[in-house]
Each structure stands twice: as structure tokens, then as C-alpha cells.
Design a protein around this motif. Structure first.
Motif, PDB file in Angstrom:
ATOM      1  N   LYS A  21      46.251  43.675  34.024  1.00 61.11           N
ATOM      2  CA  LYS A  21      46.000  43.521  35.464  1.00 61.11           C
ATOM      3  C   LYS A  21      46.980  44.332  36.319  1.00 61.11           C
ATOM      4  N   LYS A 149      51.339  32.828  38.566  1.00 59.86           N
ATOM      5  CA  LYS A 149      50.946  31.442  38.353  1.00 59.86           C
ATOM      6  C   LYS A 149      50.768  31.193  36.862  1.00 59.86           C
ATOM      7  N   HIS A 179      45.921  35.909  42.390  1.00 63.42           N
ATOM      8  CA  HIS A 179      45.171  37.156  42.619  1.00 63.42           C
ATOM      9  C   HIS A 179      43.802  36.911  43.256  1.00 63.42           C
ATOM     10  N   TYR A 180      43.324  35.644  43.240  1.00 62.72           N
ATOM     11  CA  TYR A 180      42.063  35.385  43.928  1.00 62.72           C
ATOM     12  C   TYR A 180      42.188  35.645  45.431  1.00 62.72           C
ATOM     13  N   LYS A 183      41.153  39.159  46.439  1.00 65.40           N
ATOM     14  CA  LYS A 183      39.791  39.639  46.211  1.00 65.40           C
ATOM     15  C   LYS A 183      39.101  39.903  47.553  1.00 65.40           C
ATOM     16  N   GLU A 217      33.327  31.768  33.288  1.00 66.47           N
ATOM     17  CA  GLU A 217      33.736  32.891  32.444  1.00 66.47           C
ATOM     18  C   GLU A 217      33.019  32.813  31.112  1.00 66.47           C
ATOM     19  N   ARG A 224      45.144  34.298  23.867  1.00 63.29           N
ATOM     20  CA  ARG A 224      46.082  33.520  24.680  1.00 63.29           C
ATOM     21  C   ARG A 224      46.118  32.060  24.273  1.00 63.29           C
ATOM     22  N   ASP A 236      45.353  26.140  34.617  1.00 66.10           N
ATOM     23  CA  ASP A 236      45.166  27.591  34.619  1.00 66.10           C
ATOM     24  C   ASP A 236      44.331  28.063  35.812  1.00 66.10           C
ATOM     25  N   HIS A 241      43.625  28.962  41.638  1.00 60.75           N
ATOM     26  CA  HIS A 241      42.516  29.764  42.170  1.00 60.75           C
ATOM     27  C   HIS A 241      41.476  28.923  42.926  1.00 60.75           C
ATOM     28  N   LYS A 340      35.600  28.295  30.422  1.00 61.99           N
ATOM     29  CA  LYS A 340      35.540  29.441  29.505  1.00 61.99           C
ATOM     30  C   LYS A 340      34.312  29.309  28.630  1.00 61.99           C
TER      31      LYS A 340
HETATM   32  C1  BG6 Z   1      43.791  33.999  35.370  1.00 60.80           C
HETATM   33  C2  BG6 Z   1      43.660  32.962  34.301  1.00 60.80           C
HETATM   34  O1  BG6 Z   1      44.676  33.561  36.365  1.00 60.80           O
HETATM   35  O2  BG6 Z   1      42.546  34.271  35.943  1.00 60.80           O
HETATM   36  C3  BG6 Z   1      42.662  33.404  33.254  1.00 60.80           C
HETATM   37  O3  BG6 Z   1      44.914  32.710  33.695  1.00 60.80           O
HETATM   38  C4  BG6 Z   1      41.359  33.802  33.888  1.00 60.80           C
HETATM   39  O4  BG6 Z   1      42.438  32.387  32.294  1.00 60.80           O
HETATM   40  C5  BG6 Z   1      41.582  34.790  35.040  1.00 60.80           C
HETATM   41  O5  BG6 Z   1      40.537  34.413  32.906  1.00 60.80           O
HETATM   42  C6  BG6 Z   1      40.299  35.044  35.796  1.00 60.80           C
HETATM   43  O6  BG6 Z   1      40.527  36.063  36.736  1.00 60.80           O
HETATM   44  P1  BG6 Z   1      39.353  37.041  37.178  1.00 60.80           P
HETATM   45  O7  BG6 Z   1      39.937  37.877  38.259  1.00 60.80           O
HETATM   46  O8  BG6 Z   1      38.998  37.819  35.957  1.00 60.80           O
HETATM   47  O9  BG6 Z   1      38.240  36.163  37.642  1.00 60.80           O
END
Ligand code: BG6
Length: 488
Positions: A21, A149, A179-180, A183, A217, A224, A236, A241, A340
Motif C-alpha cells: 500500500k 491501525k 486509509h478509508y 478514498k 472482501e 496474515r 481489523d 474503517h 473475508k
Molecule cells: C485493512 C485491513 O486495513 O484494510 C485488511 O487490515 C483489509 O484486512 C483492508 O483487507 C481493506 O482495504 P481496501 O482498501 O482494500 O478495501
């Protein structure tokens, strides 16, 4: 304002997060000429690499991590020249580490550069790293620290980490990244809400029936599994998020777009969340764990198989019903779900308005008129759609049809900075923490999540199982059905 040259020190420089990332985001900025001139990136890890070895490793891995069409060999070659590596076992207690810290001091000797310490490692190391940064005199006046996080494992550990980091950096120099918040669609939500007059009068329990936030996802936990089994989906994804997305949907208008005003409003939302404790947890949450199944026509193992057969009650799926107890939102459920190994990779916020109170159309009951929905999609495309009902064109009997209207500016749904990191790294370099979590927000989020975790661990019920490649446990559908609703 123009930013002078920076030294970005990445602890965990060879880790999954840095490689998948952060470094790709820095590369994209660099390729577009947007990294400050002469910026250096110093990876710190236990890997025992020289600069050259690190450059080779990163250029190899960038190829896999970058979005399609963005890997330009010349730009990559020029980007990796910025990279350096220092071998340092931050958690190690050996005196040999002293030399490695000294190496870092020498590497950063030029004090005219802005220092960014990016902690892309386990939160247990945040305290020790900050202590050493202070001890070695590395925190110069412009220095800032970025924390990944999850901050801690629960409220107490989050507080401890925040204290430890806070004894080295002042709060305005601490960037807790989610990081959300970087976006495109998420930032656009703020603009749609507060840059228009159309939505805000409707943005309350009078017009909104409920809100759904889904981050689905198809990937499993993969490499991991060690981190994940300790953590689980609530820590997580939900604690950070999903709650951050909820905050942006629910917050009151900030007076202006500045870090404190925005974060004050988000904090109010977190503090207004109705606590879920004890027996209420069983009614308002669902935790699931995937078993073997098929994803994209490929058989995949179950979570327990990935753990090597060791039993585990760690959840890989969470759904819950949250309520924001304030004047604006009383009675409006916020349904959240994430997991997941689900059937699709998709993330969206659905704001569903109330249905029409009465139908004027002969033979069409009000229930047949689909309620209006605002759909903010974060993935696979970044888009905003308003779902209306319109007239099917043509003469004769009046016929109705659903009309989705795209509200996003570009219309192609593609982001130049996918993922959110590139934008947020830029904010760090510019020193703008608006889209980062403040200490009190993180702690308020833990205060809400922790009783859920406690109730789960005290209950005799293990997570409900769902087969990989499905939409998750049936219980998640039941959660809405009990309220006469369904997932979008
Ligand atoms: C991360 C989690 O913060 O966000 C991961 O630790 C998850 O488990 C990921 O897969 C999802 O991020 P994105 O941007 O791919 O939706």
C-alpha cells in the motif's frame, strides 16, 4: 505551499503494508512529479538488506502491487533510487541495535529536511519506537509520526500506546491513518452533503429509513493469519474503517473544513452510538467464520485450515446494527457488515430513504415503488448513484421503472489514486490531519467495540460458520429481516 525535501522513515519497511500500500502510493506521487524534490524513503526492518537489495526487492514487488497500467519501468527505476534501508530490530534488546539507531541518526543528519516517521508495524512497537526516536534526538521541530491501525487491541492498550506516542510527539504531529478516509468516494460524501443544499434537509430520521455500510472482501486472510487470528474482523475493520464511514454519514456539519472542527463532529457521533453490551450483543451483532468453499471457481480452504487446524473463535465476518442516539438519527438503524472470503469484493454505503406514503398509480401498491437510495460506492468503482423511479418512455399505459442517476463528476468511476494512501500521504507531508483519527476518536471507537468483544468472548456460542464464496452467514440476513428490511 511548496513542501521542502522530506525524509520518510518507514518502520516495517519490508512488511506487507509498506510493500502493498504505502510504497505504491509513494511511487504514484513520485511518477506524477508530486513528491517533494530530493525526498528520501528509508525503510527500517530486520531484513538485513543493503540499499541495493532493498531497491531490487521493492521494484520487484511494485510490479504486483500497482494498479493496472501504472507501472512505468523508468518511473520505477527513478523512484527506487530514493530508497535506503537500515536493518534494525526495534523490539530487540541487544546492544547491537544501538549501532543501528546510530546509523539512523547519521542517515537523518541533515536537519533541514522534514521528517516523517511512518510506523507500518505492529502497534506493540509504537511505544518503543517513539521512545527511541526521542532518546536519539531524532524528533526535530517539524517531525511527524504516522500510526497505522489498529491502535492497540482494546481500549486500555490504545490508551497506553497513545500515551507513549504522546510523550514523544504532540497531538498535532500524530497522524493516525485510516486509509478509508482517503478514498475518493468517502471524501466526496462530505462534499455532496455540505457542498449542496439538496441532501441536507433530507438527511435525518424524517426522510431516511436506514443506512447500510458494506465492505465485502473475497480474499481470505492468507499470509496474515498470525496478525489476523489475534485481531479478527471487529478489530481489523469495524473499530476503524466501518465506524469512520458511519461518522461521515452521520456527523453534523462542521463549521469549516479544518482538522478540529471535522474531528469534533465525528467524535460526537461515536459518543452518541448506543452501547451494545451483554445480551443486546447477541441480538444486534453476528459474527461468522468461513469454512472451505469456492471463490471465483477455485476451491479455497476454511479459516481453521489456514490456521493449520488449530481451533479458533476469531471472527472473519461481522454484521451489526448500530444506533446513533441523537436528535437527527433517533430510530434510524445503521447496519454494518464486513467479512473475508465472501462472494464478491465490493464496498458501499447505501442511504435508503423512506418509501412513498401513498401510491397514486393504479394497481401499484406503495410497497412496489422502490424507496429512493443514495449509493456511494467505494469499490469496485468509485461512484455515487441516486436510485429514483421514473416513467418508462412511450405512449399507452403509464409504466414505471427504476432510474439510477450517476452523480459523480468523472462518470468513469476510476480514481487516479486508488486505495486512499496516496492522498493521505500527501496530507501528512503537508501537515494536514483533517482526514486522520484523533486520539479521542480512536478511544471512543474502542469504547463502543470493546463490550461487543467482551460479550462474544464470554458467550458460549462460537462464530457461526459460512462457506467461503457465499454472502456470509444467514444470520446477517436475519438481522435485517427481523426489522422488515434486507441488504441492498
Ligand atoms: C485493512 C485491513 O486495513 O484494510 C485488511 O487490515 C483489509 O484486512 C483492508 O483487507 C481493506 O482495504 P481496501 O482498501 O482494500 O478495501
Amino acid at each position: 505551499s511548496r513542501i521542502g525535501p522530506c525524509d520518510i522513515v518507514v518502520f516495517g519497511g519490508t512488511g506487507d503494508l509498506a510493500v502493498r500500500k504505502l510504497l505504491p502510493a509513494l511511487y504514484l506521487r513520485d511518477r506524477d512529479g508530486l513528491l517533494p524534490r530530493d525526498t528520501r524513503i528509508i525503510g527500517v526492518s530486520r531484513a538485513g538488506l543493503e540499499d541495493v537489495g532493498y531497491r531490487v526487492k521493492v521494484s520487484g514487488e511494485l510490479g504486483h502491487a500497482l494498479p493496472p497500467g501504472t507501472a512505468d519501468p523508468l518511473a520505477i527505476a527513478s523512484f527506487v533510487r530514493r530508497l535506503h534501508h537500515i536493518t534494525l530490530d526495534v523490539g530487540g534488546r541487544f546492544t547491537t541495535e544501538e549501532q543501528a539507531w546510530r546509523d539512523l541518526v547519521v542517515a537523518l543528519a541533515d536537519s533541514g529536511r522534514t521528517r516523517v516517521f511512518y510506523l507500518a508495524c505492529t502497534p506493540d512497537l509504537f511505544g518503543p519506537i517513539c521512545k527511541n526516536l526521542r532518546r536519539w534526538g531524532l524528533i526535530n521541530p517539524g517531525a511527524r509520526v504516522v500510526l497505522e491501525k489498529p491502535i492497540g487491541h482494546d481500549l486500555a492498550s490504545a490508551r497506553r500506546i497513545n500515551d507513549e506516542v504522546g510523550s514523544a510527539f504532540t497531538e498535532d504531529r500524530i497522524f493516525r491513518i485510516d486509509h478509508y478516509l482517503g478514498k475518493e468516494t468517502v471524501q466526496n460524501l462530505l462534499v455532496l452533503r455540505f457542498g449542496n443544499t439538496l441532501f441536507e434537509p433530507l438527511w435525518n430520521s424524517g426522510s431516511i429509513d436506514h443506512v447500510q455500510i458494506t465492505v465485502s472482501e473475497s480474499l481470505g486472510v492468507g499470509g496474515r493469519v498470525g496478525y489476523y487470528d489475534d485481531s479478527g474482523t471487529a478489530r481489523d475493520m469495524l473499530q476503524n474503517h466501518l465506524l469512520q464511514l458511519l461518522c461521515l454519514v452521520a456527523m453534523e456539519p462542521p463549521v469549516r473544513l479544518d482538522p478540529e472542527a471535522v474531528r469534533d463532529r465525528k467524535l460526537e457521533v461515536l459518543r452518541a452510538l448506543a452501547p451494545l453490551t451483554g445480551a443486546a450483543v447477541g441480538r444486534a451483532t453476528v459474527r461468522g467464520q468461513y469454512t472451505a468453499g469456492t471463490v471465483a471457481d477455485r476451491p479455497v480452504p476454511g479459516y481453521i485450515d489456514e490456521l493449520g487446524g488449530r481451533p479458533s473463535a476469531t471472527e472473519t465476518f461481522v454484521a451489526c446494527k448500530a444506533e446513533v442516539r441523537n436528535w437527527r438519527w433517533a430510530g434510524v438503524p445503521f447496519y454494518l457488515r464486513t467479512g473475508k472470503r465472501l462472494d464478491r469484493h465490493a464496498a458501499e454505503i447505501v442511504v435508503q430513504l423512506r418509501g412513498v406514503p401513498h401510491s397514486i398509480f393504479p394497481g401499484v401498491p406503495p410497497s412496489a415503488l422502490a424507496p429512493n437510495r443514495l449509493v456511494l460506492r467505494l469499490y469496485p468503482d468509485e461512484s455515487v448513484e441516486l436510485h429514483l423511479t421514473g416513467k418508462r418512455p412511450g405512449p399507452g399505459e403509464l409504466r414505471l421503472q427504476p432510474v439510477p442517476v450517476r452523480l459523480d463528476a468523472t462518470g468513469d468511476g476510476r480514481s487516479r489514486f486508488p486505495g486512499g494512501y496516496a492522498r493521505l500521504v500527501d496530507d501528512v507531508l503537508r501537515g494536514d490531519p483533517t482526514f486522520f483519527m484523533r486520539r479521542d476518536e480512536v478511544e471512543a471507537a474502542w469504547s463502543w467495540v470493546e463490550p461487543i468483544l467482551t460479550a462474544w468472548s464470554e458467550s458460549d456460542c462460537p462464530p457461526v460458520q459460512y462457506a467461503a464464496g457465499t454472502a456470509g452467514p444467514d444470520a446477517a440476513a436475519d438481522l435485517l429481516e427481523r426489522d422488515g428490511r434486507s441488504w441492498a
